[in-house]
Design a protein around this motif. Structure first.
Motif, mmCIF file in Angstrom:
data_model
loop_
_atom_site.group_PDB
_atom_site.id
_atom_site.type_symbol
_atom_site.label_atom_id
_atom_site.label_comp_id
_atom_site.label_asym_id
_atom_site.label_seq_id
_atom_site.Cartn_x
_atom_site.Cartn_y
_atom_site.Cartn_z
ATOM 1 N N THR A 1 0.801 -1.216 0.000
ATOM 2 C CA THR A 1 0.000 0.000 0.000
ATOM 3 C C THR A 1 0.840 1.275 0.000
ATOM 4 O OG1 THR A 1 -0.142 -0.019 2.413
ATOM 5 C CG2 THR A 1 -1.917 -1.119 1.193
ATOM 6 N N GLY A 2 2.158 1.154 0.103
ATOM 7 C CA GLY A 2 3.018 2.330 0.097
ATOM 8 C C GLY A 2 3.161 2.997 1.442
ATOM 9 N N ALA A 3 2.779 2.322 2.522
ATOM 10 C CA ALA A 3 2.890 2.903 3.860
ATOM 11 C C ALA A 3 4.313 2.821 4.395
ATOM 12 C CB ALA A 3 1.941 2.203 4.828
ATOM 13 N N VAL A 4 5.191 2.115 3.702
ATOM 14 C CA VAL A 4 6.573 1.939 4.147
ATOM 15 C C VAL A 4 7.441 3.026 3.515
ATOM 16 C CG1 VAL A 4 8.539 0.383 4.110
ATOM 17 C CG2 VAL A 4 6.264 -0.525 4.465
ATOM 18 N N LYS A 5 8.201 3.705 4.359
ATOM 19 C CA LYS A 5 9.074 4.799 3.905
ATOM 20 C C LYS A 5 10.495 4.548 4.408
ATOM 21 C CE LYS A 5 5.508 7.777 3.046
ATOM 22 N NZ LYS A 5 4.957 7.807 1.770
ATOM 23 N N PRO A 6 11.499 5.115 3.738
ATOM 24 C CA PRO A 6 12.872 4.957 4.227
ATOM 25 C C PRO A 6 13.127 5.847 5.452
ATOM 26 C CG PRO A 6 12.855 6.265 2.227
ATOM 27 C CD PRO A 6 11.447 5.797 2.450
ATOM 28 N N VAL A 7 13.864 5.294 6.420
ATOM 29 C CA VAL A 7 14.276 6.039 7.605
ATOM 30 C C VAL A 7 15.767 5.811 7.836
ATOM 31 C CG1 VAL A 7 12.106 6.128 8.876
ATOM 32 C CG2 VAL A 7 13.541 4.146 9.089
ATOM 33 N N GLN A 8 16.386 6.787 8.471
ATOM 34 C CA GLN A 8 17.786 6.657 8.844
ATOM 35 C C GLN A 8 17.853 6.493 10.362
ATOM 36 O OE1 GLN A 8 20.546 9.950 8.026
ATOM 37 N NE2 GLN A 8 21.689 8.451 6.833
ATOM 38 N N VAL A 9 18.540 5.439 10.797
ATOM 39 C CA VAL A 9 18.634 5.104 12.208
ATOM 40 C C VAL A 9 20.099 5.117 12.612
ATOM 41 C CG1 VAL A 9 18.172 3.330 13.938
ATOM 42 C CG2 VAL A 9 16.594 3.633 12.039
ATOM 43 N N SER A 10 20.422 5.775 13.718
ATOM 44 C CA SER A 10 21.787 5.720 14.232
ATOM 45 C C SER A 10 21.767 4.971 15.561
ATOM 46 C CB SER A 10 22.388 7.117 14.401
ATOM 47 O OG SER A 10 21.643 7.866 15.309
ATOM 48 N N VAL A 11 22.735 4.063 15.700
ATOM 49 C CA VAL A 11 22.861 3.238 16.894
ATOM 50 C C VAL A 11 24.259 3.435 17.451
ATOM 51 C CG1 VAL A 11 22.900 0.882 17.782
ATOM 52 C CG2 VAL A 11 21.209 1.526 16.065
ATOM 53 N N ASP A 12 24.346 3.758 18.742
ATOM 54 C CA ASP A 12 25.640 3.916 19.407
ATOM 55 C C ASP A 12 25.986 2.634 20.145
ATOM 56 O OD1 ASP A 12 25.739 6.458 18.438
ATOM 57 O OD2 ASP A 12 25.488 7.453 20.367
ATOM 58 N N VAL A 13 27.177 2.128 19.864
ATOM 59 C CA VAL A 13 27.699 0.959 20.556
ATOM 60 C C VAL A 13 28.830 1.458 21.438
ATOM 61 C CG1 VAL A 13 28.822 -1.275 20.303
ATOM 62 C CG2 VAL A 13 27.067 -0.581 18.671
ATOM 63 N N VAL A 14 28.641 1.373 22.744
ATOM 64 C CA VAL A 14 29.678 1.824 23.669
ATOM 65 C C VAL A 14 30.433 0.617 24.193
ATOM 66 C CG1 VAL A 14 28.480 3.937 24.328
ATOM 67 C CG2 VAL A 14 28.072 1.857 25.616
ATOM 68 N N GLN A 15 31.660 0.841 24.548
ATOM 69 C CA GLN A 15 32.551 -0.191 25.059
ATOM 70 C C GLN A 15 32.648 -1.370 24.095
ATOM 71 O OE1 GLN A 15 31.435 -1.065 29.101
ATOM 72 N NE2 GLN A 15 32.170 0.904 29.807
ATOM 73 N N LEU A 16 33.102 -1.058 22.907
ATOM 74 C CA LEU A 16 33.310 -2.052 21.862
ATOM 75 C C LEU A 16 34.673 -2.688 22.088
ATOM 76 C CD1 LEU A 16 32.540 -3.289 19.079
ATOM 77 C CD2 LEU A 16 33.613 -1.310 18.044
ATOM 78 N N TYR A 17 34.670 -3.865 22.690
ATOM 79 C CA TYR A 17 35.922 -4.563 22.972
ATOM 80 C C TYR A 17 36.282 -5.429 21.783
ATOM 81 C CZ TYR A 17 35.599 -3.098 27.812
ATOM 82 O OH TYR A 17 35.539 -2.345 28.955
ATOM 83 N N SER A 18 37.482 -5.238 21.269
ATOM 84 C CA SER A 18 37.961 -6.028 20.144
ATOM 85 C C SER A 18 39.480 -6.022 20.176
ATOM 86 C CB SER A 18 37.454 -5.426 18.833
ATOM 87 O OG SER A 18 38.022 -6.091 17.742
ATOM 88 N N ALA A 19 40.069 -7.120 19.752
ATOM 89 C CA ALA A 19 41.531 -7.180 19.695
ATOM 90 C C ALA A 19 42.054 -6.179 18.669
ATOM 91 C CB ALA A 19 41.989 -8.591 19.346
ATOM 92 N N ASP A 20 41.306 -5.990 17.592
ATOM 93 C CA ASP A 20 41.688 -5.024 16.558
ATOM 94 C C ASP A 20 40.428 -4.261 16.137
ATOM 95 O OD1 ASP A 20 42.805 -3.549 14.563
ATOM 96 O OD2 ASP A 20 43.523 -5.262 13.396
ATOM 97 N N PRO A 21 40.095 -3.176 16.844
ATOM 98 C CA PRO A 21 38.839 -2.472 16.554
ATOM 99 C C PRO A 21 38.784 -1.881 15.147
ATOM 100 C CG PRO A 21 40.108 -1.301 18.235
ATOM 101 C CD PRO A 21 40.805 -2.575 17.974
#
Length: 168
Positions: free
Chosen positions: A41-61
Motif C-alpha cells: 500500500t506504500g505505507a513503508v518509507k525509508p528512515v535513517q537510524v543511528s545506533v551507538d555501541v559503547v565499550q566495543l571490545y575487540s583485539a583489533d577495533p
C-alpha cells in the motif's frame, strides 16, 4: 439429518475447531503479513537510524570496523525481536579523546591509546519502516531513541542503543 451429525460431535471436536480458528487468525494478523500489506500500500518509507555501541571490545577495533563497512548490510534485532536486514550508511569511531588541564590553565587533547580504552562506535543505517503517529515501526517493532538493539553480521554481534531516528 444435520441435527444427528451435530449430536455426534464431541467436546474434543469443538476444541479442535476453536484451535483451528485461532491458528487461522494468527496467520491473518501476523506481523509479516501486515508488513507485506504495508509495503503493497506504500505505507513503508525509508528512515535513517543511528545506533551507538559503547565499550566495543575487540583485539583489533579498526579491522572490525573495516569489516563492518565492507559488509554494507547487517541484521537488526529490536527488543529481542528480529526486525530484518538494514543497509549500512556509515560506521564512525566516536571514542572520546583524553583531556588534560595544564598548570597554566590550557587544555590539551590527546587521542586515547587503542589498547587503553574500549572504543565507541556509531552505526548509521537506512531501513524501510512504517511511519505511524506513535512512532517508527521496523519489522513490526516500534523503534525510538533509547531502545536497546543488537546489530549482527558475519563476524560480530554488538549491543547498542538507538541514538537517532529520522524519516527521509
Amino acid at each position: 439429518m444435520v441435527l444427528n451429525r451435530l449430536r455426534s460431535l464431541s467436546p474434543i471436536d469443538a476444541v479442535a475447531g476453536v484451535v483451528a480458528l485461532a491458528a487461522l487468525a494468527g496467520v491473518v494478523w501476523s506481523p509479516k503479513l501486515s508488513n507485506a500489506v504495508a509495503k503493497a500500500t506504500g505505507a513503508v518509507k525509508p528512515v535513517q537510524v543511528s545506533v551507538d555501541v559503547v565499550q566495543l571490545y575487540s583485539a583489533d577495533p579498526e579491522q572490525l570496523l573495516n569489516s563492518v563497512r565492507e559488509e554494507a548490510a547487517l541484521n537488526i534485532v529490536i527488543r529481542n525481536q528480529p526486525a530484518g536486514r538494514v543497509s549500512l550508511v556509515s560506521v564512525d569511531d566516536v571514542t572520546n579523546s583524553l583531556t588534560a588541564v595544564q598548570h597554566d590553565g590550557s587544555v590539551v587533547l590527546a587521542d586515547a591509546p587503542a589498547t587503553a580504552l574500549p572504543r565507541h562506535a556509531r552505526f548509521v543505517m537506512e531501513a524501510q519502516a512504517e511511519i505511524k503517529p506513535s512512532g517508527v515501526v521496523i519489522g513490526g517493532t516500534k523503534l525510538k531513541v533509547g531502545v536497546p538493539v543488537e546489530l549482527e553480521g558475519r563476524f560480530y554481534r554488538l549491543n547498542g542503543v538507538v541514538s537517532g531516528v529520522m524519516p527521509l
